[in-house]
Enzyme design. Structure first.
Site, PDB file in Angstrom:
ATOM      1  N   GLU A   1      -6.437  -9.263   5.453  1.00 46.08           N
ATOM      2  CA  GLU A   1      -5.105 -10.321   4.868  1.00 46.08           C
ATOM      3  C   GLU A   1      -5.713 -11.329   3.747  1.00 46.08           C
ATOM      4  O   GLU A   1      -5.253 -11.637   2.783  1.00 46.08           O
ATOM      5  CB  GLU A   1      -4.500 -10.966   5.897  1.00 46.08           C
TER       6      GLU A   1
ATOM      7  N   TYR B   1       1.654 -17.558   5.994  1.00 50.00           N
ATOM      8  CA  TYR B   1       1.638 -16.256   5.721  1.00 50.00           C
ATOM      9  C   TYR B   1       0.601 -15.418   6.625  1.00 50.00           C
ATOM     10  O   TYR B   1       0.710 -14.394   7.399  1.00 50.00           O
ATOM     11  CB  TYR B   1       1.673 -15.605   4.529  1.00 50.00           C
TER      12      TYR B   1
ATOM     13  N   ASP C   1       5.338 -11.999   2.181  1.00 46.11           N
ATOM     14  CA  ASP C   1       4.510 -12.083   1.112  1.00 46.11           C
ATOM     15  C   ASP C   1       5.331 -11.542  -0.139  1.00 46.11           C
ATOM     16  O   ASP C   1       6.709 -11.584  -0.083  1.00 46.11           O
ATOM     17  CB  ASP C   1       3.381 -11.014   1.307  1.00 46.11           C
TER      18      ASP C   1
ATOM     19  N   CYS D   1      10.387  -0.161  -3.240  1.00 44.08           N
ATOM     20  CA  CYS D   1      11.209  -1.247  -3.730  1.00 44.08           C
ATOM     21  C   CYS D   1      10.354  -2.172  -4.947  1.00 44.08           C
ATOM     22  O   CYS D   1       9.929  -3.102  -4.611  1.00 44.08           O
ATOM     23  CB  CYS D   1      11.569  -2.467  -2.621  1.00 44.08           C
TER      24      CYS D   1
ATOM     25  N   CYS E   1      15.279   3.580  -5.503  1.00 45.60           N
ATOM     26  CA  CYS E   1      16.578   3.283  -4.480  1.00 45.60           C
ATOM     27  C   CYS E   1      17.239   4.567  -3.933  1.00 45.60           C
ATOM     28  O   CYS E   1      17.498   4.376  -2.671  1.00 45.60           O
ATOM     29  CB  CYS E   1      17.711   2.646  -5.233  1.00 45.60           C
TER      30      CYS E   1
ATOM     31  N   CYS F   1      15.477   4.992  -0.550  1.00 49.59           N
ATOM     32  CA  CYS F   1      15.066   3.814   0.421  1.00 49.59           C
ATOM     33  C   CYS F   1      15.757   3.850   1.528  1.00 49.59           C
ATOM     34  O   CYS F   1      17.172   4.307   1.517  1.00 49.59           O
ATOM     35  CB  CYS F   1      15.407   2.541  -0.499  1.00 49.59           C
TER      36      CYS F   1
ATOM     37  N   CYS G   1      21.953  -2.154   0.666  1.00 51.09           N
ATOM     38  CA  CYS G   1      21.397  -3.016  -0.243  1.00 51.09           C
ATOM     39  C   CYS G   1      22.629  -3.655  -1.238  1.00 51.09           C
ATOM     40  O   CYS G   1      23.189  -2.934  -1.902  1.00 51.09           O
ATOM     41  CB  CYS G   1      20.324  -2.434  -1.092  1.00 51.09           C
TER      42      CYS G   1
END
Length: 359
Positions: free
Chosen positions: A44, A127, A145, A197, A204, A207, A213
């Site tokens: 991270e 985060y 994030d 995305c 899409c 997804c 959405c």
């Protein structure tokens, strides 16, 4: 604020997709297993403002060299900085080493498992604390994030621009974060943003959240998240000094421990300022005065351009040779051993420019 219908169903659909299509990354645990906190933390920190593709070889090299946090804590900070060279944002490397020392010395090598305690460690913000708590310890932390912000903005058709909208996006992410498998869920949302995305041309049609959405329903998904126009970066100027000894070695020095490129090895240079330097005034900042050189300083053609987060840098390169017994503060390094000193990307550019243009 837009409220998702059946958030539990959305989380379940995303986790089912993740179980089929999760990215295989070296810091991830096997399905059903909690990840090693050391690996999660290291990855991270490396991934902040850096791509997965760029991080993977560094992560593997770090683990091979320092397989535990106690091993990393025991390493000299100069070695850690040199191993980090090329990843950028070098304050992260200094904080990484300080965090390793803190965990090794004061916590017997064990990370805390609560966000609030994790945030007390050097270099760990909101985060990273949430990511470690969720992925390594199974805490239902809200991990947000840039990928997650984009997914949330599109899912809720939230058109208010970043960065002001960040609290709304985090609130929406919190509504969707499940109590079960929160670590897998956090990684799933990040994978969704990274692979489906995406910033441009989101896929899409495949997804797992396409039917829920709101951005897709309104046909505005590709324009989200909205962003305020960034001000143009200013340009700063400096001159680097490419100084060769009689045996062909070049002078390096270590930058101060704080500030940009702090603690890294460099080709000596002037300070970086808003006005261009001329060679006569820059000579006062040079590692050797003109009288100590064979023929004085001269500028190589062209300049090195490098972009930092908040400004561009134009760095000219002054070149010179010394006599037989150079006396200068720094380290004389043979040209074929420059790679051993972990020069940051900017200084690698200076080296390439000097070798191509100086003589």
């Amino acid at each position: 604020m837009w409220t998702p219908a059946a958030p539990d169903a959305l989380a379940a659909a995303l986790l089912a997709w993740y179980d089929r299509d999760r990215r295989l990354l070296p810091w991830r645990a096997e399905p059903g297993q909690l990840a090693d906190p050391y690996r999660v933390w290291l990855s991270e920190v490396m991934l902040q403002q850096t791509t997965v593709a760029a991080v993977q070889p560094y992560f593997t090299a770090f683990l091979k060299r320092w397989p535990t946090i106690t091993a990393l804590a025991a390493a000299p900070v100069e070695q850690v900085m040199e191993a980090w060279a090329g990843l950028g944002y070098y304050a992260r490397a200094r904080n990484l080493h300080q965090c390793a020392k803190t965990v090794a010395q004061w916590r017997q090598g064990r990370f805390p498992d609560e966000e609030s305690a994790l945030r007390q460690l050097p270099g760990i913000g909101d985060y990273t604390a949430a990511a470690i708590a969720a992925i390594a310890f199974g805490r239902p932390a809200v991990v947000v994030d840039g990928n997650v912000e984009r997914v949330m903005a599109r899912l809720g058709a939230i058109t208010e621009p970043l960065p002001k909208v960040k609290p709304r996006l985090k609130a929406l992410a919190a509504q969707l974060t499940p109590e079960t498998r929160p670590g897998d869920y956090a990684q799933a949302v990040m994978d969704l943003g990274a692979t489906i995305c995406t910033p441009r041309n989101p896929a899409c049609g495949i997804c797992p959240w396409r039917d829920a959405c709101a951005g897709r329903a309104k046909g505005i998904e590709a324009s989200l998240p909205a962003r305020l126009e960034k001000p143009e970066r200013p340009t700063r100027f400096g001159i680097a000094f490419w100084l060769l000894a009689k045996d062909g070695s070049v002078l390096l020095r270590r930058r101060p421990p704080t500030g940009l490129l702090g603690g890294m090895m460099e080709i000596p240079s002037t300070p970086w300022r808003t006005e261009p330097w001329n060679l006569d005034e820059a000579a006062a900042e040079a590692p050797l005065a003109p009288a100590q050189l064979r023929d004085g300083w001269r500028l190589a053609p062209g300049a090195v351009r490098h972009t930092f987060t908040h400004f561009h840098l134009d760095l000219g390169v002054a070149v010179a040779r010394t006599g037989a017994s150079p006396q200068a503060r720094g380290l004389w390094c043979p040209l074929d051993r420059l790679d051993e000193h972990g020069l940051p990307t900017l200084m690698r550019k200076v080296v390439r420019h000097a070798l191509a243009k100086a003589y």
